[in-house]
Design an enzyme around this catalytic site. Structure first.
Site, short mmCIF file in Angstrom:
data_model
loop_
_atom_site.label_atom_id
_atom_site.label_comp_id
_atom_site.label_asym_id
_atom_site.label_seq_id
_atom_site.Cartn_x
_atom_site.Cartn_y
_atom_site.Cartn_z
N LYS A 54 -35.12 -16.30 13.74
CA LYS A 54 -34.36 -17.56 13.77
C LYS A 54 -35.11 -18.65 13.00
O LYS A 54 -34.52 -19.41 12.24
CB LYS A 54 -34.12 -17.98 15.23
CG LYS A 54 -33.11 -17.10 15.95
CD LYS A 54 -33.08 -17.35 17.46
CE LYS A 54 -32.19 -16.30 18.14
NZ LYS A 54 -32.18 -16.43 19.62
N GLN A 98 -35.56 -19.24 24.33
CA GLN A 98 -35.23 -17.82 24.21
C GLN A 98 -35.14 -17.17 25.60
O GLN A 98 -36.05 -17.32 26.42
CB GLN A 98 -36.29 -17.12 23.34
CG GLN A 98 -36.00 -15.67 23.05
CD GLN A 98 -34.73 -15.47 22.21
OE1 GLN A 98 -34.48 -16.21 21.26
NE2 GLN A 98 -33.93 -14.49 22.56
N ASP A 121 -27.41 -23.38 21.38
CA ASP A 121 -27.02 -22.06 21.88
C ASP A 121 -25.66 -22.14 22.58
O ASP A 121 -25.03 -21.11 22.85
CB ASP A 121 -28.06 -21.53 22.87
CG ASP A 121 -28.96 -20.46 22.26
OD1 ASP A 121 -28.56 -19.88 21.24
OD2 ASP A 121 -30.04 -20.22 22.83
#
Ligand code: NDP
Length: 286
Positions: A54, A98, A121
């Site tokens: 990412k 994460q 997200d």
């Protein structure tokens, strides 16, 4: 005739190239470089690879990437304090923690601590709620990538029957809502669904997000249907397969995403999309 392959790698690369161009224009106009802060707690090797990829993708798109690595012993309070600092940091536009987190940390508490305006997200309840009621917000990256794939392939969703197998908060539910927002008639299936093969067989569009290797068989697919396979499963021999028995389904479907190279590459592309969007919204708000 076998189904045509949907090339998620190429679609993802095109999205990333477009975002790179828009990021360059945004930075030239505002002097601001979109910045994604990615927080990794612990040493899970898969998570480490995801976060690294990412970050790399951000830099390739002309964005800044900040990675914060924390030891597995990090307390919930320490993580919440870090999120609060990132929320307050004007140079950070997107925050990603994460998952999964170590067991002693309450994931939902951490997700809810992220400012909805930086929640790239799209997991925060405010953004999930906005999606549900049709207001602008951040949509989770994998569902958004699936919609992008369907749009790219010019799949007609209006009036189509879309069958989503899986009801997780990160894939199944949000993709179902997105399909509904495009006027598909949506059926959401899960582990207690009766006669699952019959339900799937009625789908013009099938999205499989189950996490069970090759569970959806070719005989479950309506001839000509569009099949989107979200699953990523590693077989004992190391081979990566989806939730759909690919060869069988390809013989029946109209279009199908492969694994790997289907939905996977779209997730990072849409994370970049959301990060640029966050920077644009923050810049225009302030
Ligand atoms: P979850 O485990 O959170 O959810 C799985 C869903 O599948 C649940 O709703 C579950 O039902 C349902 N399910 C499980 N077994 C069956 C069954 N036998 N019949 C019908 N439904 C069943 O998984 P995720 O949504 O997080 O992920 C799904 C897959 O997608 C995984 O393989 C994951 O690795 C992959 N993935 C890929 C991404 C990408 O970038 N390509 C991103 C995210 C995920 P119930 O609710 O009743 O338990």
């Amino acid at each position: 005739m076998p189904a045509s392959l949907i090339d998620g790698k190429a679609i993802g690369a095109a999205v990333r190239a477009e975002i790179k161009e828009r990021t360059g224009e945004f930075t030239a106009r505002t002097g601001v470089r979109p910045c994604l802060a990615a927080v990794l707690v612990g040493e899970d090797p898969a998570s480490r690879v995801y976060v690294r990829n990412k970050g790399k993708a951000c830099v390739e798109a002309g964005m800044l990437s900040r990675q914060v690595d924390l030891p597995p012993s990090t307390s919930e309070k320490e993580l919440l304090d870090l999120v609060a600092r990132l929320n307050a940091d004007a140079s950070v536009h997107g925050i990603l923690v994460q998952l999964p987190l170590p067991k002693h940390i309450d994931e939902s508490k951490v997700i809810e601590a992220i400012a909805p305006s930086k929640d790239v997200d799209g997991f925060h309840p405010v953004n999930a709620g906005r999606l549900l009621i049709g207001q602008p917000g951040f949509v989770a990256c994998t569902p958004l990538g699936i919609l992008k794939i369907l749009d790219h392939e010019k799949v007609v969703l209006k009036g189509a029957h879309a069958v989503v197998v899986g009801r997780s908060n990160i894939v199944g539910k949000p993709v179902a809502i997105l399909l509904l927002s495009r006027h598909a008639t949506v059926t959401i299936c899960h582990s207690r669904t009766r006669d699952l093969p019959d339900v799937v067989r009625s789908g013009d569009v099938v999205v499989a997000a189950v996490g069970k290797a090759e569970m959806v068989r070719g005989s479950w697919i309506k001839p000509g249907a569009v099949v989107v396979d979200v699953g990523i499963n590693r077989l004992p021999d190391g081979k990566l397969v989806g939730d759909v028995a690919f060869d069988e389904a390809r013989a029946v479907a109209g279009k199908i995403t492969p694994v790997p190279g289907g939905v996977g590459p779209m997730t990072i592309a849409m994370l970049l999309h959301n990060t640029l969007e966050a920077a644009i919204r923050i810049a225009s708000a302030g």
